[in-house]
Design an enzyme around this catalytic site. Structure first.
Site: not given
Ligand code: ASP
Length: 327
Positions: A176, A227
């Protein structure tokens, strides 16, 4: 010394140090520094934190190294559904879009929703249409696809078939981008943009566009962008939880963020991280994975970037601000 600051992350889904080629790391580091310079340029001329976080996120969306915009993760159908949000700590105005497929820079669409003055979130094809009607750059979905994400999707689907999902690397799984900033007028803002996680079900929306979960900003308290597996960030309302600990318990942002990332979310055994900045410009960037792409410019104007444990000082940027602009 300035009275403004900015911090960014490029996701906690980084490769293990041994798998990250030097050339790739140099390139990713250059893009992190570029994103910080872009946000800092806004703050330095007295601009708004809201504009600074948007500017920084746009640079990372355009980079193939991070899971947002160009280079975003692919879903189970081999397509892209992109999510983004932005929040103004001064007014608590916020904008978010989810499951969009054609907006080149999803954070710009989130900003358009915020600027509408009455909406907070738009989803799916209607969000794409909304962005197009406002003149934002639109692209074919293939613009977002990179060979690395195709490889990650194939790997995740192979893990799924073999029942070995737990063995998948953080880099294969997710990522992210996000930014938080304090401006010279004392206002805070946060923005986050993502492709979600690799091989996610069609229609799945994570925390990044959820105000209070993946993104939160409140003047006088803090701004946060997260994230990690979004479902847990939503359940723990991570951004708001951290702000509440700071506001109501009087904890430092560093302690509040560490508590939520390293303790509350620990039992789930998932990769997590965030960047935050408080009302004094103090930055924090905890994570529980091998690494997290991240960077910040302190109130003394020093630009740092990092992917794993080591933090690299890049340069000292000027700190003189012009006349501060208030919204
Ligand atoms: N937070 C993001 C999501 O769940 C993915 C990530 O940051 O790894 O869509």
């Amino acid at each position: 010394m300035s009275n403004f600051a900015i911090a960014i992350h490029g996701g906690c889904g980084v490769m293990a140090k041994v798998d990250l080629s030097e050339a790739e790391w140099i390139d990713a580091r250059a893009d992190l520094a570029k994103a910080l310079r872009s946000g800092w340029a806004v703050l330095k001329k007295g601009g708004r934190a809201l504009d600074a976080v948007q500017a920084a996120v746009e640079v990372m969306e355009d980079s193939p190294h991070f899971n947002a915009g160009h280079g975003a993760a692919l879903n189970a159908a081999g397509g892209h559904e992109l999510d983004a949000s932005i929040m103004d700590g001064q007014t608590l105005a916020a904008g978010a879009i989810a499951a969009t497929r054609r907006i080149r820079n999803p954070v710009q669409a989130a900003r358009a929703v915020l600027d509408s003055g009455n909406l907070v979130m738009l989803v799916g094809p209607a969000a794409d249409d909304y962005a197009q009607a406002r003149g934002l750059a639109m692209v074919e979905p293939s613009y977002f696809t990179t060979p690395r994400r195709q490889k990650a999707l194939a790997a995740m689907q192979a893990h799924e078939r073999a029942g070995t999902i737990k063995a998948a690397s953080e880099a294969e799984k997710h990522g992210t981008v996000g930014a938080v900033a304090l401006d010279a007028a004392g206002h805070l803002a946060a923005a986050t943009s993502t492709g979600g996680y690799t091989n996610k079900p069609v229609g799945r929306v994570g925390d990044s566009p959820i105000i209070g979960a993946g993104t939160y900003a409140r003047d006088g308290v803090c701004a946060v962008s997260g994230t990690g597996q979004g479902e847990f960030f939503i359940r723990h309302v991570v951004g708001h939880e951290i702000a509440s600990r700071v506001a109501y318990l009087g904890e430092t942002l560093e302690n509040a963020a560490a508590r939520v990332i390293l303790r509350d979310l620990k039992p789930y055994g998932i990769g997590t991280g965030l960047v935050g900045v408080d009302a004094h410009g103090t930055v924090t960037a905890p994570y529980n994975t091998d690494g997290m792409f991240r960077g910040w410019v302190t109130i003394s104007g020093d630009l740092f970037v990092a992917s794993h444990h080591e933090v690299y000082f890049i340069e000292r940027l000027g700190t003189a601000s012009g006349s501060a602009t208030t919204a």
